[in-house]
Design a protein around this motif. Structure first.
Motif, PDB file in Angstrom:
ATOM      1  N   VAL A  47       9.492  -0.004   7.825  1.00 53.64           N
ATOM      2  CA  VAL A  47       9.441   1.358   7.290  1.00 53.64           C
ATOM      3  C   VAL A  47      10.810   1.764   6.752  1.00 53.64           C
ATOM      4  O   VAL A  47      10.920   2.267   5.624  1.00 53.64           O
ATOM      5  N   GLU A  48      11.847   1.551   7.540  1.00 50.65           N
ATOM      6  CA  GLU A  48      13.200   1.943   7.120  1.00 50.65           C
ATOM      7  C   GLU A  48      13.642   1.184   5.876  1.00 50.65           C
ATOM      8  O   GLU A  48      14.256   1.757   4.982  1.00 50.65           O
ATOM      9  N   ARG A  49      13.337  -0.092   5.815  1.00 58.76           N
ATOM     10  CA  ARG A  49      13.733  -0.892   4.646  1.00 58.76           C
ATOM     11  C   ARG A  49      13.023  -0.388   3.390  1.00 58.76           C
ATOM     12  O   ARG A  49      13.639  -0.233   2.333  1.00 58.76           O
ATOM     13  N   LEU A  50      11.728  -0.150   3.499  1.00 56.64           N
ATOM     14  CA  LEU A  50      10.984   0.327   2.333  1.00 56.64           C
ATOM     15  C   LEU A  50      11.414   1.726   1.914  1.00 56.64           C
ATOM     16  O   LEU A  50      11.465   2.034   0.726  1.00 56.64           O
ATOM     17  N   TYR A  57       6.776   6.880   2.941  1.00 56.54           N
ATOM     18  CA  TYR A  57       5.937   6.447   4.059  1.00 56.54           C
ATOM     19  C   TYR A  57       5.170   7.647   4.566  1.00 56.54           C
ATOM     20  O   TYR A  57       5.740   8.707   4.811  1.00 56.54           O
ATOM     21  N   SER A  58       3.864   7.478   4.718  1.00 52.33           N
ATOM     22  CA  SER A  58       3.063   8.563   5.269  1.00 52.33           C
ATOM     23  C   SER A  58       1.988   7.989   6.187  1.00 52.33           C
ATOM     24  O   SER A  58       1.484   6.887   5.968  1.00 52.33           O
ATOM     25  N   VAL A  59       1.679   8.762   7.218  1.00 56.50           N
ATOM     26  CA  VAL A  59       0.632   8.384   8.163  1.00 56.50           C
ATOM     27  C   VAL A  59      -0.588   9.230   7.850  1.00 56.50           C
ATOM     28  O   VAL A  59      -0.514  10.454   7.806  1.00 56.50           O
ATOM     29  N   ILE A  60      -1.707   8.567   7.620  1.00 55.20           N
ATOM     30  CA  ILE A  60      -2.971   9.228   7.305  1.00 55.20           C
ATOM     31  C   ILE A  60      -3.911   8.928   8.466  1.00 55.20           C
ATOM     32  O   ILE A  60      -4.311   7.789   8.640  1.00 55.20           O
ATOM     33  N   GLY A  61      -4.242   9.895   9.246  1.00 57.09           N
ATOM     34  CA  GLY A  61      -5.077   9.622  10.411  1.00 57.09           C
ATOM     35  C   GLY A  61      -4.275   8.922  11.499  1.00 57.09           C
ATOM     36  O   GLY A  61      -3.056   8.833  11.446  1.00 57.09           O
ATOM     37  N   LYS A  62      -4.979   8.410  12.483  1.00 53.60           N
ATOM     38  CA  LYS A  62      -4.302   7.838  13.642  1.00 53.60           C
ATOM     39  C   LYS A  62      -3.657   6.485  13.345  1.00 53.60           C
ATOM     40  O   LYS A  62      -2.520   6.252  13.722  1.00 53.60           O
ATOM     41  N   TYR A  63      -4.369   5.606  12.689  1.00 52.26           N
ATOM     42  CA  TYR A  63      -3.861   4.250  12.452  1.00 52.26           C
ATOM     43  C   TYR A  63      -4.017   3.815  11.002  1.00 52.26           C
ATOM     44  O   TYR A  63      -4.412   2.684  10.716  1.00 52.26           O
ATOM     45  N   GLU A  64      -3.679   4.705  10.090  1.00 48.62           N
ATOM     46  CA  GLU A  64      -3.658   4.364   8.665  1.00 48.62           C
ATOM     47  C   GLU A  64      -2.346   4.872   8.094  1.00 48.62           C
ATOM     48  O   GLU A  64      -1.955   6.003   8.340  1.00 48.62           O
ATOM     49  N   VAL A  65      -1.673   4.002   7.343  1.00 49.53           N
ATOM     50  CA  VAL A  65      -0.391   4.377   6.735  1.00 49.53           C
ATOM     51  C   VAL A  65      -0.385   4.009   5.265  1.00 49.53           C
ATOM     52  O   VAL A  65      -1.156   3.162   4.811  1.00 49.53           O
ATOM     53  N   CYS A  66       0.520   4.677   4.542  1.00 50.38           N
ATOM     54  CA  CYS A  66       0.685   4.403   3.119  1.00 50.38           C
ATOM     55  C   CYS A  66       2.165   4.267   2.798  1.00 50.38           C
ATOM     56  O   CYS A  66       2.997   4.982   3.359  1.00 50.38           O
ATOM     57  N   PHE A  67       2.457   3.361   1.906  1.00 48.68           N
ATOM     58  CA  PHE A  67       3.750   3.272   1.244  1.00 48.68           C
ATOM     59  C   PHE A  67       3.446   3.566  -0.218  1.00 48.68           C
ATOM     60  O   PHE A  67       2.819   2.751  -0.898  1.00 48.68           O
ATOM     61  N   ASP A  72      -3.135   1.016   4.139  1.00 48.74           N
ATOM     62  CA  ASP A  72      -3.905   0.079   4.963  1.00 48.74           C
ATOM     63  C   ASP A  72      -3.999   0.651   6.364  1.00 48.74           C
ATOM     64  O   ASP A  72      -3.331   1.622   6.689  1.00 48.74           O
ATOM     65  N   ASN A  73      -4.842   0.042   7.184  1.00 49.99           N
ATOM     66  CA  ASN A  73      -5.035   0.522   8.545  1.00 49.99           C
ATOM     67  C   ASN A  73      -4.972  -0.635   9.523  1.00 49.99           C
ATOM     68  O   ASN A  73      -4.837  -1.783   9.132  1.00 49.99           O
ATOM     69  N   GLY A  74      -5.075  -0.314  10.800  1.00 44.55           N
ATOM     70  CA  GLY A  74      -5.060  -1.322  11.847  1.00 44.55           C
ATOM     71  C   GLY A  74      -5.548  -0.721  13.144  1.00 44.55           C
ATOM     72  O   GLY A  74      -5.901   0.455  13.207  1.00 44.55           O
ATOM     73  N   LYS A  75      -5.519  -1.535  14.192  1.00 47.20           N
ATOM     74  CA  LYS A  75      -5.943  -1.071  15.513  1.00 47.20           C
ATOM     75  C   LYS A  75      -4.843  -0.284  16.208  1.00 47.20           C
ATOM     76  O   LYS A  75      -5.102   0.445  17.160  1.00 47.20           O
ATOM     77  N   THR A  76      -3.600  -0.448  15.740  1.00 51.92           N
ATOM     78  CA  THR A  76      -2.442   0.291  16.259  1.00 51.92           C
ATOM     79  C   THR A  76      -1.602   0.731  15.068  1.00 51.92           C
ATOM     80  O   THR A  76      -1.789   0.229  13.947  1.00 51.92           O
ATOM     81  N   ALA A  84      -0.075  -2.657   5.721  1.00 50.27           N
ATOM     82  CA  ALA A  84       0.270  -1.989   4.460  1.00 50.27           C
ATOM     83  C   ALA A  84       1.465  -2.671   3.796  1.00 50.27           C
ATOM     84  O   ALA A  84       1.477  -2.873   2.575  1.00 50.27           O
ATOM     85  N   ALA A  85       2.457  -3.036   4.587  1.00 47.41           N
ATOM     86  CA  ALA A  85       3.630  -3.722   4.034  1.00 47.41           C
ATOM     87  C   ALA A  85       3.237  -5.074   3.463  1.00 47.41           C
ATOM     88  O   ALA A  85       3.717  -5.471   2.394  1.00 47.41           O
ATOM     89  N   PHE A  86       2.362  -5.783   4.145  1.00 44.34           N
ATOM     90  CA  PHE A  86       1.906  -7.074   3.643  1.00 44.34           C
ATOM     91  C   PHE A  86       1.132  -6.897   2.342  1.00 44.34           C
ATOM     92  O   PHE A  86       1.325  -7.672   1.401  1.00 44.34           O
ATOM     93  N   SER A  87       0.288  -5.882   2.270  1.00 49.70           N
ATOM     94  CA  SER A  87      -0.444  -5.620   1.023  1.00 49.70           C
ATOM     95  C   SER A  87       0.528  -5.366  -0.118  1.00 49.70           C
ATOM     96  O   SER A  87       0.342  -5.850  -1.231  1.00 49.70           O
ATOM     97  N   LEU A  88       1.571  -4.641   0.171  1.00 48.80           N
ATOM     98  CA  LEU A  88       2.594  -4.343  -0.826  1.00 48.80           C
ATOM     99  C   LEU A  88       3.322  -5.611  -1.248  1.00 48.80           C
ATOM    100  O   LEU A  88       3.458  -5.897  -2.437  1.00 48.80           O
ATOM    101  N   ALA A  89       3.776  -6.395  -0.300  1.00 50.83           N
ATOM    102  CA  ALA A  89       4.554  -7.604  -0.591  1.00 50.83           C
ATOM    103  C   ALA A  89       3.698  -8.699  -1.188  1.00 50.83           C
ATOM    104  O   ALA A  89       4.134  -9.404  -2.104  1.00 50.83           O
ATOM    105  N   ASP A  90       2.499  -8.869  -0.700  1.00 51.18           N
ATOM    106  CA  ASP A  90       1.637  -9.951  -1.151  1.00 51.18           C
ATOM    107  C   ASP A  90       1.135  -9.737  -2.566  1.00 51.18           C
ATOM    108  O   ASP A  90       0.812 -10.674  -3.259  1.00 51.18           O
ATOM    109  N   ASN A  91       1.098  -8.495  -3.009  1.00 47.11           N
ATOM    110  CA  ASN A  91       0.639  -8.194  -4.362  1.00 47.11           C
ATOM    111  C   ASN A  91       1.774  -8.143  -5.368  1.00 47.11           C
ATOM    112  O   ASN A  91       1.613  -7.678  -6.480  1.00 47.11           O
ATOM    113  N   SER A  92       2.957  -8.581  -4.941  1.00 42.96           N
ATOM    114  CA  SER A  92       4.138  -8.673  -5.801  1.00 42.96           C
ATOM    115  C   SER A  92       4.516  -7.345  -6.436  1.00 42.96           C
ATOM    116  O   SER A  92       5.011  -7.312  -7.550  1.00 42.96           O
TER     117      SER A  92
END
Length: 99
Positions: A47-50, A57-67, A72-76, A84-92
């Motif tokens: 989060v700090e690096r991005l 960085y924003s938190v949407i709901g309990k376990y969903e975040v956006c850059f 993206d979301n997760g169980k924690t 979310a970071a992986f989606s960002l990095a993996d999509n170049s």
């Protein structure tokens, strides 16, 4: 490369020093057992690096975040940040000139 490796290399700019540790050249220190999906403190490194790159960085709901507009979301919260970071990095979408 797995999700953790993509994030460590492409977002954080770290180098793999040994199978169990990464090296942060900017801070000149080693990071042992980097597991951002399991460790919120490790996820907050991302989060700090991005934020430093200008992402919002924003938190949407309990376990969903956006850059910015990549969400993206997760169980924690740590897993959501990692996903979310992986989606960002993996999509170049990260300008590789930053690293």
């Amino acid at each position: 490369m797995n999700k953790t490796e993509v994030i460590a290399r492409r977002i954080l700019g770290w180098k793999l020093n040994r199978w169990d540790r990464w090296y942060d050249q900017e801070k000149e220190n080693f990071i042992y057992d980097f597991k951002p999906e399991e460790n919120l403190e490790h996820a907050l490194f991302i989060v700090e690096r991005l934020k430093g790159f200008g992402y919002t960085y924003s938190v949407i709901g309990k376990y969903e975040v956006c850059f910015n507009d990549v969400c993206d979301n997760g169980k924690t919260l740590a897993q959501a940040i990692t996903n979310a970071a992986f989606s960002l990095a993996d999509n170049s979408t990260i300008d590789e000139g930053w690293l």
